[in-house]
Write a protein that holds these residues in place. Structure first.
Motif, PDB file in Angstrom:
ATOM      1  N   ARG A   1       0.833  -1.214   0.000  1.00  0.00           N
ATOM      2  CA  ARG A   1       0.000   0.000   0.000  1.00  0.00           C
ATOM      3  C   ARG A   1       0.864   1.259   0.000  1.00  0.00           C
ATOM      4  NH1 ARG A   1       2.082   2.264   4.607  1.00  0.00           N
ATOM      5  NH2 ARG A   1       1.342   1.400   6.554  1.00  0.00           N
TER       6      ARG A   1
ATOM      7  N   ALA B   1       0.270   4.898   1.811  1.00  0.00           N
ATOM      8  CA  ALA B   1      -0.643   5.444   2.822  1.00  0.00           C
ATOM      9  C   ALA B   1      -0.263   6.889   3.133  1.00  0.00           C
ATOM     10  CB  ALA B   1      -0.579   4.578   4.084  1.00  0.00           C
ATOM     11  N   PRO B   2      -0.353   7.761   2.140  1.00  0.00           N
ATOM     12  CA  PRO B   2       0.071   9.139   2.373  1.00  0.00           C
ATOM     13  C   PRO B   2      -0.920   9.944   3.210  1.00  0.00           C
ATOM     14  CG  PRO B   2      -0.835   8.917   0.165  1.00  0.00           C
ATOM     15  CD  PRO B   2      -0.862   7.547   0.777  1.00  0.00           C
ATOM     16  N   SER B   3      -0.394  10.965   3.865  1.00  0.00           N
ATOM     17  CA  SER B   3      -1.258  11.900   4.597  1.00  0.00           C
ATOM     18  C   SER B   3      -1.439  13.123   3.712  1.00  0.00           C
ATOM     19  CB  SER B   3      -0.602  12.328   5.909  1.00  0.00           C
ATOM     20  OG  SER B   3      -0.389  11.202   6.705  1.00  0.00           O
TER      21      SER B   3
ATOM     22  N   GLU C   1      -4.480   8.783   4.451  1.00  0.00           N
ATOM     23  CA  GLU C   1      -4.419   8.855   5.915  1.00  0.00           C
ATOM     24  C   GLU C   1      -4.728  10.290   6.347  1.00  0.00           C
ATOM     25  OE1 GLU C   1      -1.122   6.496   7.543  1.00  0.00           O
ATOM     26  OE2 GLU C   1      -2.513   4.863   7.100  1.00  0.00           O
TER      27      GLU C   1
ATOM     28  N   TYR D   1      -2.897   7.739  14.829  1.00  0.00           N
ATOM     29  CA  TYR D   1      -2.264   7.021  13.711  1.00  0.00           C
ATOM     30  C   TYR D   1      -1.953   5.568  14.069  1.00  0.00           C
ATOM     31  CZ  TYR D   1       1.885   5.310  11.253  1.00  0.00           C
ATOM     32  OH  TYR D   1       2.788   4.509  10.610  1.00  0.00           O
TER      33      TYR D   1
ATOM     34  N   VAL E   1      -3.586   2.849  11.645  1.00  0.00           N
ATOM     35  CA  VAL E   1      -2.766   2.207  10.611  1.00  0.00           C
ATOM     36  C   VAL E   1      -2.772   0.685  10.763  1.00  0.00           C
ATOM     37  CG1 VAL E   1      -0.493   2.246  11.750  1.00  0.00           C
ATOM     38  CG2 VAL E   1      -0.635   2.562   9.286  1.00  0.00           C
TER      39      VAL E   1
ATOM     40  N   ARG F   1       7.778   1.891   3.843  1.00  0.00           N
ATOM     41  CA  ARG F   1       7.585   3.275   4.296  1.00  0.00           C
ATOM     42  C   ARG F   1       8.909   3.835   4.796  1.00  0.00           C
ATOM     43  NH1 ARG F   1       3.986   1.721   9.640  1.00  0.00           N
ATOM     44  NH2 ARG F   1       5.662   0.682  10.767  1.00  0.00           N
TER      45      ARG F   1
ATOM     46  N   LEU G   1       9.472   5.918  10.513  1.00  0.00           N
ATOM     47  CA  LEU G   1       8.412   5.137  11.171  1.00  0.00           C
ATOM     48  C   LEU G   1       8.920   3.805  11.734  1.00  0.00           C
ATOM     49  CD1 LEU G   1       5.549   6.055   8.726  1.00  0.00           C
ATOM     50  CD2 LEU G   1       5.762   6.741  11.113  1.00  0.00           C
TER      51      LEU G   1
HETATM   52  N1  GLU Z   1       0.557   8.347   6.672  1.00  0.00           N
HETATM   53  C1  GLU Z   1       1.948   8.221   7.019  1.00  0.00           C
HETATM   54  C2  GLU Z   1       2.746   9.334   6.377  1.00  0.00           C
HETATM   55  O1  GLU Z   1       2.324   9.893   5.390  1.00  0.00           O
HETATM   56  C3  GLU Z   1       2.543   6.904   6.596  1.00  0.00           C
HETATM   57  C4  GLU Z   1       2.086   5.816   7.451  1.00  0.00           C
HETATM   58  C5  GLU Z   1       2.663   4.460   7.138  1.00  0.00           C
HETATM   59  O2  GLU Z   1       3.184   4.248   6.039  1.00  0.00           O
HETATM   60  O3  GLU Z   1       2.553   3.612   8.010  1.00  0.00           O
HETATM   61  O4  GLU Z   1       3.816   9.634   6.863  1.00  0.00           O
END
Ligand code: GLU
Length: 322
Positions: free
Chosen positions: A12, A14-16, A48, A198, A202, A216, A220
Protein backbone atom coordinates in the motif's frame (compact mmCIF):
# COMPACT_ATOMS: atom_id res chain seq x y z
CA UNK A 1 9.77 -13.68 15.77
CA UNK A 2 6.66 -12.48 14.01
CA UNK A 3 5.41 -14.59 11.13
CA UNK A 4 3.55 -13.39 8.10
CA UNK A 5 1.70 -15.28 5.41
CA UNK A 6 0.00 -14.67 2.09
CA UNK A 7 1.18 -15.66 -1.36
CA UNK A 8 -0.17 -12.67 -3.21
CA UNK A 9 1.63 -9.52 -2.17
CA UNK A 10 -0.67 -6.72 -1.07
CA UNK A 11 1.23 -3.51 -0.54
CA UNK A 12 0.00 0.00 0.00
CA UNK A 13 0.72 3.69 -0.23
CA UNK A 14 -0.64 5.44 2.82
CA UNK A 15 0.07 9.14 2.37
CA UNK A 16 -1.26 11.90 4.60
CA UNK A 17 -2.86 14.54 2.37
CA UNK A 18 -1.60 17.54 4.33
CA UNK A 19 0.13 19.29 1.42
CA UNK A 20 1.73 18.62 -1.93
CA UNK A 21 3.91 15.49 -2.09
CA UNK A 22 7.60 16.22 -1.86
CA UNK A 23 10.58 14.31 -3.11
CA UNK A 24 10.85 12.15 0.01
CA UNK A 25 7.23 10.99 -0.33
CA UNK A 26 7.75 10.20 -4.00
CA UNK A 27 10.93 8.26 -3.22
CA UNK A 28 9.03 6.07 -0.75
CA UNK A 29 6.08 5.70 -3.11
CA UNK A 30 8.38 4.62 -5.94
CA UNK A 31 10.02 1.94 -3.80
CA UNK A 32 6.66 0.70 -2.49
CA UNK A 33 5.38 0.53 -6.07
CA UNK A 34 8.47 -1.29 -7.36
CA UNK A 35 8.55 -3.79 -4.53
CA UNK A 36 4.93 -4.78 -5.20
CA UNK A 37 5.13 -4.68 -9.01
CA UNK A 38 8.36 -6.69 -9.11
CA UNK A 39 6.47 -9.47 -7.32
CA UNK A 40 3.28 -9.11 -9.36
CA UNK A 41 1.32 -7.94 -6.33
CA UNK A 42 -1.61 -5.62 -5.70
CA UNK A 43 -1.20 -2.05 -4.57
CA UNK A 44 -3.73 -0.19 -2.43
CA UNK A 45 -3.92 3.59 -2.02
CA UNK A 46 -5.29 4.71 1.32
CA UNK A 47 -5.53 8.36 2.32
CA UNK A 48 -4.42 8.85 5.92
CA UNK A 49 -6.46 11.97 6.50
CA UNK A 50 -7.18 11.37 10.17
CA UNK A 51 -6.18 14.81 11.30
CA UNK A 52 -8.97 17.19 10.28
CA UNK A 53 -6.82 20.23 11.05
CA UNK A 54 -4.06 19.28 8.63
CA UNK A 55 -5.64 17.20 5.89
CA UNK A 56 -7.76 18.34 2.97
CA UNK A 57 -9.59 16.58 0.18
CA UNK A 58 -7.95 18.89 -2.43
CA UNK A 59 -4.56 17.63 -1.30
CA UNK A 60 -5.76 14.03 -1.56
CA UNK A 61 -6.97 14.58 -5.11
CA UNK A 62 -3.73 16.31 -6.06
CA UNK A 63 -1.70 13.53 -4.51
CA UNK A 64 -3.56 10.88 -6.50
CA UNK A 65 -3.13 12.92 -9.66
CA UNK A 66 0.64 13.33 -9.02
CA UNK A 67 1.00 9.56 -8.51
CA UNK A 68 -0.85 8.86 -11.78
CA UNK A 69 1.27 11.43 -13.60
CA UNK A 70 4.45 9.74 -12.32
CA UNK A 71 3.20 6.37 -13.56
CA UNK A 72 2.79 5.00 -10.03
CA UNK A 73 -0.59 3.39 -10.54
CA UNK A 74 -2.54 1.49 -7.90
CA UNK A 75 -5.13 -1.25 -8.20
CA UNK A 76 -7.49 -0.66 -5.33
CA UNK A 77 -8.35 2.15 -2.97
CA UNK A 78 -8.80 5.88 -3.21
CA UNK A 79 -10.61 6.85 -6.40
CA UNK A 80 -10.79 3.21 -7.51
CA UNK A 81 -12.78 1.48 -4.80
CA UNK A 82 -12.48 -2.14 -3.79
CA UNK A 83 -13.71 -4.64 -1.23
CA UNK A 84 -12.08 -3.01 1.80
CA UNK A 85 -13.37 0.55 1.50
CA UNK A 86 -13.77 3.28 2.43
CA UNK A 87 -10.15 4.12 1.67
CA UNK A 88 -10.12 7.50 3.38
CA UNK A 89 -9.36 7.25 7.08
CA UNK A 90 -11.69 10.16 7.79
CA UNK A 91 -14.56 7.87 6.74
CA UNK A 92 -13.50 4.93 8.90
CA UNK A 93 -14.17 6.35 12.36
CA UNK A 94 -16.81 3.74 13.26
CA UNK A 95 -14.38 0.99 12.37
CA UNK A 96 -11.67 2.51 14.61
CA UNK A 97 -14.21 2.90 17.40
CA UNK A 98 -14.95 -0.84 17.16
CA UNK A 99 -11.23 -1.69 17.30
CA UNK A 100 -10.81 0.66 20.23
CA UNK A 101 -13.64 -1.14 22.04
CA UNK A 102 -12.02 -4.49 21.41
CA UNK A 103 -8.89 -3.26 23.18
CA UNK A 104 -10.98 -1.66 25.92
CA UNK A 105 -12.91 -4.91 26.47
CA UNK A 106 -9.61 -6.59 27.17
CA UNK A 107 -8.79 -3.98 29.81
CA UNK A 108 -5.91 -2.57 27.78
CA UNK A 109 -6.90 1.08 27.55
CA UNK A 110 -7.21 3.82 30.14
CA UNK A 111 -8.06 7.51 30.12
CA UNK A 112 -5.23 9.99 30.52
CA UNK A 113 -6.08 13.43 31.85
CA UNK A 114 -2.61 14.90 31.67
CA UNK A 115 -2.34 18.24 29.94
CA UNK A 116 0.49 18.65 27.51
CA UNK A 117 2.60 20.30 30.21
CA UNK A 118 1.83 17.51 32.68
CA UNK A 119 2.58 14.91 30.06
CA UNK A 120 5.96 16.44 29.43
CA UNK A 121 6.62 16.58 33.16
CA UNK A 122 5.47 12.97 33.52
CA UNK A 123 7.77 11.74 30.80
CA UNK A 124 11.40 10.88 31.03
CA UNK A 125 13.60 11.35 27.99
CA UNK A 126 14.62 8.02 26.61
CA UNK A 127 18.33 7.45 26.98
CA UNK A 128 19.34 6.75 23.42
CA UNK A 129 17.29 9.15 21.30
CA UNK A 130 15.86 11.71 23.72
CA UNK A 131 12.23 10.80 22.84
CA UNK A 132 9.84 11.08 25.75
CA UNK A 133 8.62 7.99 27.58
CA UNK A 134 5.33 8.52 29.47
CA UNK A 135 5.54 7.21 33.01
CA UNK A 136 1.99 5.84 33.06
CA UNK A 137 0.77 7.99 35.95
CA UNK A 138 -2.88 8.01 34.82
CA UNK A 139 -2.90 4.21 34.64
CA UNK A 140 -3.17 4.01 38.44
CA UNK A 141 -6.10 6.43 38.89
CA UNK A 142 -9.07 5.03 40.83
CA UNK A 143 -12.61 5.08 39.43
CA UNK A 144 -13.45 7.98 41.78
CA UNK A 145 -10.46 9.99 40.68
CA UNK A 146 -11.43 9.44 37.04
CA UNK A 147 -14.98 10.57 37.73
CA UNK A 148 -13.72 13.73 39.33
CA UNK A 149 -11.26 14.49 36.54
CA UNK A 150 -13.95 13.78 33.93
CA UNK A 151 -15.81 16.84 35.15
CA UNK A 152 -12.99 19.11 34.07
CA UNK A 153 -11.36 17.54 31.10
CA UNK A 154 -11.91 15.18 28.20
CA UNK A 155 -9.28 12.51 28.44
CA UNK A 156 -7.03 11.07 25.79
CA UNK A 157 -6.88 7.27 25.81
CA UNK A 158 -3.75 5.23 26.12
CA UNK A 159 -3.02 1.59 25.65
CA UNK A 160 -1.10 0.00 28.49
CA UNK A 161 2.03 -1.72 27.24
CA UNK A 162 3.64 -4.70 28.91
CA UNK A 163 7.25 -4.87 29.98
CA UNK A 164 8.02 -6.90 26.92
CA UNK A 165 10.74 -6.97 24.30
CA UNK A 166 9.35 -6.77 20.76
CA UNK A 167 11.66 -8.20 18.16
CA UNK A 168 11.16 -8.18 14.41
CA UNK A 169 13.17 -8.45 11.23
CA UNK A 170 12.82 -5.51 8.91
CA UNK A 171 13.20 -6.98 5.42
CA UNK A 172 15.49 -4.16 4.40
CA UNK A 173 17.31 -3.23 7.61
CA UNK A 174 17.46 -6.45 9.58
CA UNK A 175 16.73 -7.09 13.22
CA UNK A 176 15.11 -4.38 15.32
CA UNK A 177 14.04 -4.62 18.91
CA UNK A 178 12.43 -2.47 21.51
CA UNK A 179 11.20 -2.87 25.06
CA UNK A 180 7.82 -1.18 24.94
CA UNK A 181 7.58 -0.08 28.54
CA UNK A 182 11.19 1.08 28.78
CA UNK A 183 11.58 2.65 25.33
CA UNK A 184 8.12 3.93 24.58
CA UNK A 185 5.63 3.76 27.47
CA UNK A 186 1.85 3.61 27.29
CA UNK A 187 0.86 5.37 24.10
CA UNK A 188 -2.15 7.35 22.93
CA UNK A 189 -4.65 5.63 20.65
CA UNK A 190 -7.39 8.24 20.85
CA UNK A 191 -6.79 11.93 21.32
CA UNK A 192 -8.77 14.04 23.76
CA UNK A 193 -10.65 15.61 20.81
CA UNK A 194 -11.87 12.11 19.87
CA UNK A 195 -9.60 11.62 16.83
CA UNK A 196 -8.15 8.12 16.71
CA UNK A 197 -4.37 8.09 16.66
CA UNK A 198 -2.26 7.02 13.71
CA UNK A 199 -0.90 3.97 15.59
CA UNK A 200 -4.34 2.43 16.03
CA UNK A 201 -5.73 3.45 12.63
CA UNK A 202 -2.77 2.21 10.61
CA UNK A 203 -2.79 -1.23 12.23
CA UNK A 204 -6.55 -1.63 12.03
CA UNK A 205 -6.54 -0.54 8.38
CA UNK A 206 -3.56 -2.61 7.24
CA UNK A 207 -5.06 -5.58 9.10
CA UNK A 208 -8.54 -5.12 7.65
CA UNK A 209 -7.22 -4.43 4.13
CA UNK A 210 -5.13 -7.62 4.29
CA UNK A 211 -1.90 -5.75 3.63
CA UNK A 212 1.08 -8.08 3.90
CA UNK A 213 3.85 -5.72 2.80
CA UNK A 214 4.51 -2.27 4.21
CA UNK A 215 7.16 -0.07 2.59
CA UNK A 216 7.58 3.28 4.30
CA UNK A 217 10.14 5.80 5.53
CA UNK A 218 12.64 5.01 8.25
CA UNK A 219 11.12 7.72 10.41
CA UNK A 220 8.41 5.14 11.17
CA UNK A 221 10.77 2.32 12.12
CA UNK A 222 10.41 3.00 15.83
CA UNK A 223 6.61 2.98 15.55
CA UNK A 224 6.73 -0.61 14.36
CA UNK A 225 7.08 -2.33 17.77
CA UNK A 226 3.99 -0.44 19.01
CA UNK A 227 2.15 -1.49 15.90
CA UNK A 228 3.23 -5.12 16.24
CA UNK A 229 1.88 -5.06 19.78
CA UNK A 230 -1.48 -3.78 18.45
CA UNK A 231 -1.50 -6.37 15.65
CA UNK A 232 -1.22 -9.07 18.28
CA UNK A 233 -3.90 -7.62 20.53
CA UNK A 234 -6.32 -7.07 17.63
CA UNK A 235 -5.64 -10.51 16.22
CA UNK A 236 -4.34 -9.43 12.81
CA UNK A 237 -1.41 -11.01 11.07
CA UNK A 238 1.38 -8.47 10.72
CA UNK A 239 2.85 -7.59 7.32
CA UNK A 240 6.49 -7.69 6.30
CA UNK A 241 8.10 -4.28 6.84
CA UNK A 242 10.64 -2.54 4.64
CA UNK A 243 11.80 0.81 6.02
CA UNK A 244 13.42 2.91 3.34
CA UNK A 245 16.09 5.60 3.70
CA UNK A 246 15.13 9.21 4.24
CA UNK A 247 16.22 11.87 1.79
CA UNK A 248 18.32 14.52 3.50
CA UNK A 249 20.04 17.71 2.40
CA UNK A 250 23.83 18.02 2.67
CA UNK A 251 23.50 19.18 6.32
CA UNK A 252 21.76 15.91 7.18
CA UNK A 253 18.38 17.64 7.60
CA UNK A 254 15.46 15.59 6.40
CA UNK A 255 13.67 17.00 3.35
CA UNK A 256 10.15 17.99 4.17
CA UNK A 257 7.21 20.04 3.06
CA UNK A 258 9.27 23.13 3.95
CA UNK A 259 11.42 22.45 0.91
CA UNK A 260 8.85 23.86 -1.48
CA UNK A 261 11.28 23.80 -4.40
CA UNK A 262 11.27 20.01 -4.15
CA UNK A 263 7.54 19.48 -4.01
CA UNK A 264 5.64 18.03 -6.92
CA UNK A 265 4.25 21.40 -7.95
CA UNK A 266 7.73 22.87 -8.47
CA UNK A 267 9.19 19.66 -9.90
CA UNK A 268 6.44 19.23 -12.49
CA UNK A 269 7.20 22.69 -13.85
CA UNK A 270 10.77 21.67 -14.61
CA UNK A 271 10.86 17.95 -15.25
CA UNK A 272 9.03 15.18 -17.05
CA UNK A 273 7.82 12.21 -15.01
CA UNK A 274 10.63 10.09 -16.47
CA UNK A 275 13.25 12.63 -15.39
CA UNK A 276 11.97 12.67 -11.81
CA UNK A 277 11.71 8.89 -11.61
CA UNK A 278 15.17 8.53 -13.22
CA UNK A 279 16.79 10.81 -10.65
CA UNK A 280 15.05 9.04 -7.77
CA UNK A 281 16.06 5.65 -9.17
CA UNK A 282 19.66 6.90 -9.21
CA UNK A 283 19.36 7.94 -5.53
CA UNK A 284 17.85 4.53 -4.78
CA UNK A 285 20.83 2.73 -6.31
CA UNK A 286 18.73 1.31 -9.13
CA UNK A 287 20.64 2.93 -11.98
CA UNK A 288 24.16 4.27 -12.29
CA UNK A 289 23.18 7.55 -13.89
CA UNK A 290 20.15 9.77 -13.29
CA UNK A 291 18.76 9.21 -16.75
CA UNK A 292 15.07 9.29 -17.55
CA UNK A 293 13.21 6.02 -16.98
CA UNK A 294 9.67 4.80 -16.34
CA UNK A 295 8.62 2.94 -13.20
CA UNK A 296 7.63 0.00 -15.40
CA UNK A 297 11.16 -0.19 -16.86
CA UNK A 298 12.64 -0.11 -13.37
CA UNK A 299 10.48 -3.00 -12.15
CA UNK A 300 12.68 -5.32 -14.22
CA UNK A 301 15.92 -4.23 -12.48
CA UNK A 302 14.55 -3.65 -9.01
CA UNK A 303 16.19 -5.49 -6.12
CA UNK A 304 16.12 -4.48 -2.46
CA UNK A 305 19.86 -5.27 -2.16
CA UNK A 306 20.64 -2.28 -4.39
CA UNK A 307 18.75 0.18 -2.18
CA UNK A 308 20.87 1.95 0.46
CA UNK A 309 20.06 1.44 4.13
CA UNK A 310 21.27 4.85 5.39
CA UNK A 311 19.96 8.35 4.73
CA UNK A 312 20.46 9.48 1.14
CA UNK A 313 21.85 12.97 0.54
CA UNK A 314 20.15 14.95 -2.18
CA UNK A 315 22.44 17.02 -4.34
CA UNK A 316 20.26 19.99 -5.23
CA UNK A 317 22.09 20.72 -8.47
CA UNK A 318 20.52 17.52 -9.79
CA UNK A 319 17.09 19.03 -9.21
CA UNK A 320 17.63 22.46 -10.66
CA UNK A 321 17.54 21.74 -14.39
CA UNK A 322 16.59 18.82 -16.57
N1 GLU B 1 0.56 8.35 6.67
C1 GLU B 1 1.95 8.22 7.02
C2 GLU B 1 2.75 9.33 6.38
O1 GLU B 1 2.32 9.89 5.39
C3 GLU B 1 2.54 6.90 6.60
C4 GLU B 1 2.09 5.82 7.45
C5 GLU B 1 2.66 4.46 7.14
O2 GLU B 1 3.18 4.25 6.04
O3 GLU B 1 2.55 3.61 8.01
O4 GLU B 1 3.82 9.63 6.86
Amino acid sequence: MVETVGDVIRGRFAPSPSGRMHLGNVFTALLAWLSVRAKGGTLVLRMEDLDPDRCREEYAQQLAEDLEWLGLSWDEGYGKGGPHGPYRQSERTDFYAAQFERLADRGLVYPCYCTRAQRLAASAPHRSDGKLVYDGRCRALTAEERQELDKHRRPAWRVAVPDEEILFTDRHLGLYQEDLSRDCGDFIIRRSDGVYAYQLAVVADDGDMEINEVVRGQDLLDSTPRQLFLYKKLGYRPPEFYHVPLLVDPDGRRLSKRDGDLDMGALREKFTAGEIVGRLAFLAGLQEKPQSVTPAELAGVFAWEKVPVCDVTVDRTLWQNP
